[in-house]
Design a protein around this motif. Sequence first.
Motif: not given
Length: 193
Positions: A169-193
């Motif tokens: 969700y966080v990654y998609k939100r970062g893609v939608r708002i074109e924010d690389p920091a939000t995309r990075g936070r979302g992707w790091s959550m996916v990697e941890r899980n």
Amino acid sequence: NLGQSRRELDRSERLSAGVIRNSFDGIVATDPSGTVRVFNRVAQKLTGYRESEVVGVMHWAELFADDLLQTRQHPLFRDGDASVFGFYRRETTIGDRDGNPVAIRASAITLGSASEERSQVFFFQDLRELQRLRAELVAHERLAATGQTVASISHSIKNILEGLRGGAYVYKRGVRIEDPATRGRGWSMVERN
């Protein structure tokens, strides 16, 4: 007096015979040679033998497991100068008519003094129902343990999936708002899980 004593003796013998015959425990008594002389109703029910097939015909060792051979001569307690021999509440088997073992809890006592030949009396209870209940309890405990394990694994998997969903969700939100920091936070959550 003799007639009254004889009637009292007969009454006492009938009472003793009734107690033995109607006991809730199996009772087998032997003479000094080991030949069965008493074989009550519970003993008949557990073994499938009739009293007439056993009394005066069978030796106690034909009914009971070999492990009782030694234990029946162990001292239980002292009675004055004499020792009383036998064993108390031992789980073993008794043989039925078809040669199958029947689980029992047995006790035995030796009758007679050290100077005379000794007879034995065996008392026993049927353990088959208790063993069935024990097996049922073990099966229920195994099922309960399996259920707890499944619930624990299910909970862990659910937490991982929720973490993945949140990260996506966080990654998609970062893609939608074109924010690389939000995309990075979302992707790091996916990697941890």
